[in-house]
Write an enzyme that holds these catalytic residues in place. Structure first.
Site, PDB file in Angstrom:
ATOM      1  N   ILE B 214       7.955  11.108 -10.583  1.00  0.00           N
ATOM      2  CA  ILE B 214       9.329  11.355 -10.139  1.00  0.00           C
ATOM      3  C   ILE B 214      10.325  11.243 -11.296  1.00  0.00           C
ATOM      4  O   ILE B 214      11.271  12.016 -11.403  1.00  0.00           O
ATOM      5  CB  ILE B 214       9.720  10.372  -8.998  1.00  0.00           C
ATOM      6  CG1 ILE B 214       8.991  10.766  -7.704  1.00  0.00           C
ATOM      7  CG2 ILE B 214      11.220  10.341  -8.766  1.00  0.00           C
ATOM      8  CD1 ILE B 214       9.517  12.015  -7.023  1.00  0.00           C
ATOM      9  N   CYS B 215      10.088  10.281 -12.214  1.00  0.00           N
ATOM     10  CA  CYS B 215      11.059  10.101 -13.289  1.00  0.00           C
ATOM     11  C   CYS B 215      11.104  11.330 -14.201  1.00  0.00           C
ATOM     12  O   CYS B 215      12.169  11.711 -14.696  1.00  0.00           O
ATOM     13  CB  CYS B 215      10.793   8.818 -14.070  1.00  0.00           C
ATOM     14  SG  CYS B 215       9.208   8.806 -14.882  1.00  0.00           S
ATOM     15  N   THR B 216       9.944  11.992 -14.402  1.00  0.00           N
ATOM     16  CA  THR B 216       9.934  13.230 -15.188  1.00  0.00           C
ATOM     17  C   THR B 216      10.738  14.310 -14.475  1.00  0.00           C
ATOM     18  O   THR B 216      11.577  14.989 -15.072  1.00  0.00           O
ATOM     19  CB  THR B 216       8.481  13.725 -15.390  1.00  0.00           C
ATOM     20  OG1 THR B 216       7.755  12.726 -16.088  1.00  0.00           O
ATOM     21  CG2 THR B 216       8.444  15.022 -16.183  1.00  0.00           C
ATOM     22  N   ASN B 219      14.513  13.100 -14.541  1.00  0.00           N
ATOM     23  CA  ASN B 219      15.243  12.843 -15.794  1.00  0.00           C
ATOM     24  C   ASN B 219      14.832  13.690 -16.989  1.00  0.00           C
ATOM     25  O   ASN B 219      15.675  14.053 -17.798  1.00  0.00           O
ATOM     26  CB  ASN B 219      15.091  11.377 -16.186  1.00  0.00           C
ATOM     27  CG  ASN B 219      15.516  10.462 -15.057  1.00  0.00           C
ATOM     28  OD1 ASN B 219      16.475  10.751 -14.357  1.00  0.00           O
ATOM     29  ND2 ASN B 219      14.775   9.379 -14.850  1.00  0.00           N
TER      30      ASN B 219
END
Ligand SMILES: [Zn+2]
Lengths: 531, 432
Positions: B214-216, B219
């Protein structure tokens, strides 16, 4: 106002939606794209029988959308055909021409495919100029269990001229089968190899090296430090290593381990995944060759006469590649690929890296085209083909074959195949022996295992030892069901042969070179007899 | 009474003389590798053609081929289950369907086609889920062939057939033949429930599904796929609230495509296309007629050999790769002693004393040999965390934050269950 806007949006959505043809072929376009599909659609395929195996092959070619097929078959449907062939109207077809019964049932699989039944005798066509011209006019010819004499004539005809179509020879008896692709030469630009092309990390192009040089770990803030792309981590570490090791990169296992440890030691915090990735990718620093041995072998081939070669464009591109590699203005290796694997980094760094690779690939592509133009000023090759060649230069393939039956006459090749692939080779020989015996007028049901085994011995010649158990297993299976076109064997061959035909027609992926031998008792396949 | 006679009459008439000329060659005499127990001749033919009721799961790419092969091989009582309807993208390989059938149930259309083409064969379709049927239903078959694209459905039927085995009753053991394809690759295997390696035993051989953190996505997008995932996972719920995304609705795909395209532009990421958008959100696997034909033929060939004993059957795994020449590998996949379905031994797992229940669940979801999407955990009578019902979920939720070591002793066992799977998994916990 709002309504207008939503209307425009709807229109935009309408426009981007694929048409029915794209939707129908979606699952295969993901494998061979529009270029492969166009090649399929312009193909014309001849099947020399309407057997269960033949119609199974055709089914798997009509579904993905070949242009045209002809079933050449003078036989009338027997009760046995009506029982094992899905593309006949069961017992209602008995007594009618097999080709005429099968064609409509195959055509209904795909409205865009054209198909015709030809009830003339193949043997008669082979006797006339007109007939031979007709046979050579297809893109691909496929036979199943063709009598040995007719097969010899057909194979010789199609071998006469390298511009004539390739021939796929399929044989089966019960649970056993083999097939062979007769082709002079087959060139593949898009082999869809899964091995990753070089990122040239051991010899970075100037812009990439400059970036690595200006990057100073000590000046990075923690976020930046955690996002240095692995490519740069490895380039920097290699520079340091070279400085400390007289210009050499790690070679021995202990050195490789030490190099990896040095990469990993860059990691300041456990969540800096980019250094773990760099460690895992460090193998690129000692395993990547600037030119693989496969490609080098192609570059070393003697030049081909472009005026007569049916693959003149490919050979010109290959020659240009040879010159590109030697060109002092070039990188001294194959052209750079512009496709970058994903890396654990931030968007900005990744996009920057990607643009660098794209730019360098563009420069090298331009140099390649310059070389091509200079050396082959009269040759017209589509720009898209040249681009594809440059992009796939790491994975191009070239297959050269020999005439069908050549393996069986090559006693040395047979003897060596018997050593390395005993069960595959004797299975192939058992099928060859069956064709021989049938050609000499043997009654199929009365052929004994002894007679077949003796024929296999005769085929390999005096003094060649045969693996007895394997031979008994294969010969026994052949004489058990010498004329059986079993539904499952037919379906299996239908898939295998159609798959190879698709690779030939699209010039994508890599077809079998040699005999593919199939045993559905023990459920294996094997390849023997590559030239 | 009258019906029976007519049906028998029709069945006999359908077998015109010479109909089985090809198949009979391997049924009338043994080959050199045939087991001595083979009863050549009428006995084996009667069993195959009159008594061997067979179930086909899936009437799609493999299923269409399987049905045709079985019918021609002489199986005359075939049942088929499929919960899907026909889509235009099926027509490049599912050869029993025509454009006019789009939208109709696959099982029904396929059954009708086979019965019209191959006289005397009865195909009974069921348009629905395999989970709708109970053990009594599965017990009626001699063999089960599976041509599914869903891992979850395969795990379900595999576990169901393993659970059905009663050592006192040999009839309760139903050989399961499983096929699968992806592009130019595929595999066929024979599973003898409880005796040979089962589907669950080999779960770790599956390709790991590509999951983007999810962070990829949120962000640091880099690939067009990241933009598409952002549109479907984060933007769709934010913009559309509770409205469910339908990946078969072209308008929804169109919205996702445009949203992903805009994100790509913003971040200078190229390569967002409509086709890729569809591929990512629907998890599309390339599929062609030829590979399906090979694998389906292999499955049916094994079914034929098991039903007739005319030749030894596959022991137990056949794998094919057709991209670069033809490469295949036939081998015996070994049973896994800690297989949660057929093994019985607990899986040993070593974790840190600080690892929370929440993190343990994450680990289980990611483990290639476990792959449980929404696991519920208990230890003896103690509920550690339950996904449902809501009251139990709420009651056990506080445990998510607690270290596992607070709830389970060293060497203690945790039972993992999921509503989608008809079995439970035992973990033996050790602390590092
Ligand atoms: Zn198991």
């Amino acid at each position: 106002m709002l309504q207008n806007e939503s209307q425009t949006l709807d229109e935009a959505t309408m426009n981007i939606q694929p048409d029915n043809k794209t939707r129908r072929y979606d699952r295969q376009l993901r494998l061979w794209a529009a270029s492969g599909q166009a090649a399929l659609e312009s193909s014309r395929i001849l099947l020399t029988s309407g057997s269960a195996t033949s119609t199974s092959i055709l089914k798997n070619l009509v579904l993905p959308g070949i242009g045209h097929f002809t079933i050449l078959d003078a036989a009338r449907t027997t009760p046995a055909d009506a029982g094992n062939n899905f593309f006949l109207n069961a017992d209602a077809s008995i007594g009618k021409f097999r080709a005429e019964e099968a064609v409509p049932l195959l055509r209904e699989l795909n409205e865009s495919v054209d198909g015709v039944a030809d009830t003339r005798e193949l043997e008669a066509l082979l006797q006339t100029d007109e007939g031979r011209k007709y046979l050579a006019s297809f893109t691909l010819v496929i036979t199943h269990n063709l009598p040995a004499k007719t097969l010899d004539q057909l194979a010789s005809l199609l071998w006469q001229d390298p511009t004539y179509p390739p021939l796929i020879v399929v044989r089966s008896a019960g649970f056993l089968a083999d097939f062979y692709i007769q082709l002079h030469e087959h060139c593949v630009i898009e082999s869809h190899s899964e091995t990753a092309p070089s990122l040239r990390l051991t010899k970075p192009f100037p812009a990439l090296q400059a970036w690595a040089d200006t990057l100073d770990y000590d000046k990075l803030d923690p976020t930046e430090h955690a996002h240095v792309p692995f490519a740069l981590v490895l380039i920097k570490e290699a520079d340091k290593w070279r400085a400390e090791h007289g210009g050499a990169l790690p070679r021995a296992y202990a050195e490789q381990k030490a190099f990896k440890a040095a990469v990993r030691a860059r990691q300041r915090k456990l969540d800096e995944e980019n250094y773990e990735e760099a460690e895992a990718q460090a193998v690129r620093m000692w395993s990547e060759k600037s030119i693989s041995s496969d490609i080098q072998a192609l570059l070393d081939l003697p030049p081909v006469d472009l005026r007569t070669s049916p693959n003149a464009a490919f050979h010109a591109l290959l020659e240009a590649l040879r010159l590109f590699v030697q060109d002092p203005a070039g990188p001294g290796s194959l052209p750079l690929t512009s496709t970058l694997p994903d890396m654990k980094t931030d968007t900005e760094s990744y996009v920057k890296l990607q643009r660098m690779y794209k730019e360098q690939a563009r420069v090298e592509n331009a140099l390649f085209k310059e070389i091509l133009k200079k050396n082959f000023p009269d040759l017209r090759i589509e720009d898209a083909v040249v681009d594809a060649f440059v992009k796939n230069a790491h994975h191009i393939k070239l297959l050269r074959g020999r005439q069908s039956g050549g393996f069986d006459k090559d006693k040395d090749a047979l003897a060596s195949a018997l050593q390395i692939f005993p069960k595959e080779t004797v299975t192939h020989l058992a099928l060859s022996a069956l064709s021989e015996l049938l050609a000499r007028g043997a009654e199929p049901a009365s052929i004994t295992a002894e007679a077949l085994t003796a024929e296999v011995h005769a085929l390999v010649g005096q003094g060649v030892e045969l693996p007895n158990d394997e031979l008994e297993a294969a010969a026994g299976e052949v004489v058990r069901a010498p004329t059986a076109d079993l539904p499952n064997t037919a379906a299996f061959l239908g898939g295998m042969v159609a798959q190879e035909a698709i690779k030939l027609l699209t010039k994508q992926y890599v077809p079998v070179n040699g005999y593919c031998v199939i045993d559905l008792v023990d459920s294996w396949t094997g390849i023997i007899g590559a030239p | 009474m009258a019906t029976t006679i007519v049906m028998n009459g029709a069945a006999v008439a359908a077998d015109w003389p010479g109909r089985y000329h090809h198949v009979d060659q391997v049924l009338d005499r043994p080959g050199p590798r045939t087991d001595p127990s083979f009863q050549a001749g009428d006995e084996v033919k009667d069993f195959l053609r009159d008594k061997c009721k067979i179930l086909v799961i899936g009437a799609g790419g493999l299923g269409c081929e399987i049905l045709a092969n079985l019918a021609l091989s002489g199986f005359k009582d075939i049942h088929v289950i499929d919960m899907d309807t026909i889509d235009i993208s099926n027509l490049n390989r599912q050869f029993l369907f025509r454009p006019k059938n789009v939208g109709k149930p696959k099982a029904t259309v396929a059954a009708e086609f086979i019965m019209a083409r191959v006289p005397g064969v009865k195909v009974t379709p069921y348009y629905g889920k395999i989970q709708d049927k109970d053990e009594d239903y599965y017990m009626q078959f001699k063999l089960v062939i599976c041509g599914l694209d869903s891992v979850e459905a395969r795990r379900w039927i595999n576990a169901t057939l393993v659970n059905m085995v009663d050592p006192e009753n040999p009839e309760s053991l139903k050989p399961l033949i499983d096929g699968g394809t992806e592009g130019f690759k595929g595999q066929a295997r024979v599973i003898l429930p409880t005796i040979s390696s089962c589907y669950e035993c080999s779960l770790d051989m599956l390709n790991k599904p590509t999951a983007f953190p999810i962070c990829t996505i949120a962000n640091t997008p880099r690939l067009p796929e990241h933009c598409i995932e952002w549109a479907s996972v984060l933007e769709w719920p934010r913009v559309h609230g509770d409205k469910k995304m339908d990946t078969d609705d072209p308008e929804h795909i169109g919205w996702l495509y445009k949203t992903a395209l805009a994100r790509g532009k913003e971040f200078n990421i190229e390569g967002v296309t409509y086709s890729l958008t569809q591929g990512v959100v629907k998890n599309i696997i390339p599929a062609i007629a030829s590979t399906n034909a090979i694998i389906a033929a292999s499955c049916c060939n094994e079914a034929f050999k098991i039903a007739t004993s005319s030749a030894a059957y596959l022991n137990n795994y056949f794998m094919l790769i057709g991209t670069d020449s033809v490469y295949s590998f036939t081998f015996e996949h070994e049973k896994r002693p800690e297989c949660p379905v057929c093994g019985g031994e607990a899986v040993d797992i070593t974790i840190s004393k600080d690892l929370t229940v929440d993190k343990l669940i994450e680990t289980l979801i990611e483990r290639q040999d476990i792959q449980i999407k929404k696991p519920s955990l208990s230890s003896g009578p103690k509920h550690l965390y339950f996904q449902a019902p809501p009251q139990l979920e709420e009651a056990t939720r506080p445990n998510l934050e607690k270290p596992v070591s607070e709830l389970v002793a060293d060497g203690g066992e945790i039972t993992v269950t999921a509503t989608t799977l008809p079995f439970s998994l035992s973990l033996r916990i050790h602390y590092s």
